[in-house]
Design a protein around this motif. Sequence first.
Motif: not given
Length: 388
Positions: A294-317
């Motif tokens: 399910a890609g990469v998840a980023r937490f800035d202390g308040k909000d979560w943002t998720s990135f997948t292949t749709k955002d340019g990742l080579g793969g979701d594992y």
Amino acid sequence: MKAQKPFQLVWAMALIGSALILSSCPSSRPSVESDIVMKTPASGPIVWKQYATQSDPVRTMAMDGDDLWMGTMKGIIRFNPKKGEHQIYTPKNTEGGFIARAVYILSVDSKGNKWVGTYGGGLSRFDGKTWKRYSKDDGLGDNWVYDIEYDRDGKMWVATWDGVSVFDGERFKTYRVADGLPDKWVYSIALDRDGVFWFGTEGGISRFDGKTWTTYSHKNGIGGGIQESPGGGTAGAYPAEGGADDGLEKGDYKSNFLEHHMKAGKQNAAANPDFIISSTVDDRDRKWFGTWGAGVARFDGKDWTSFTTKDGLGGDYIFALVTDGEGRVWAGTNGGASWFDGARWRNIDKSTGLQDDTIFSVFFDKKGRRWFGSALGLSVFEGNIPSE
């Protein structure tokens, strides 16, 4: 211990994306297996060097002085790029220094000790001369070890298949589900600038400040939509049954293996945003987590943002997450090595120099070299990263 014979070496050259195999040339020293020159605009050409490990996945890397230590599914390789020499360690030639061939984490502590976390054989320490093993009998949470981190006091924290164990140099203390973890299987550990731990498990992420536990999961915003199903790109993510041998008690290994992988909901047969297998903290103290499909998840202390292949990742594992010296976050995926430029993800794969697209480990040394451990071996380059 004498240096072993070199890896099987194959010279190859690729210019602007086209590959030409020139010859097969084993030698008395592990020289560069292949030079690959990739043309990139503005930043100039990038020269890759490739090293084969006979299709033995490089799961983890650590540097001690001039030596690059690699954990593979068949043991440990100590490689000195400067001298062009390497040495192989196995359960047999270390006389049981570690007792499971599959090594998932290698870490070097402040004293230069090498800590080896294995798949079913517990944890081993190598001081350069002697080995010492630790297992459940010594208080370690479990004999399946996946990650190691050190706190501000120098204590070592170990991710296992039954909680997180803390080693103070003499004994272990283990935190489990009853203490606040959402799941007993722990795969990654990250430490933020405030000294707070973040544990990646099969049931989400746990934040632990030493007193309070907080759990985050997909319902909080971790992981994107499932884009793909596991398959070729995930090959080698886990060793097949029998991967831990050379002295390991087969009965104990088999029972634990089946308990995990055959239990309902624990087969990892499908992508799972709550299954966290990697993590890092960037120079802005943002927390990054890699999921199983399910890609990469980023937490800035308040909000979560998720990135997948749709955002340019080579793969979701996302098998590996690290931060380089320039503050970029890199991800080792089942579709290459991706890095975040602050706005979007960019990707390196076989077409741009990697030996293989399944990247299990990423490491940046102090000399500016960028090492990528794959399902087939090792790729490295130094200097500017590819640009468009």
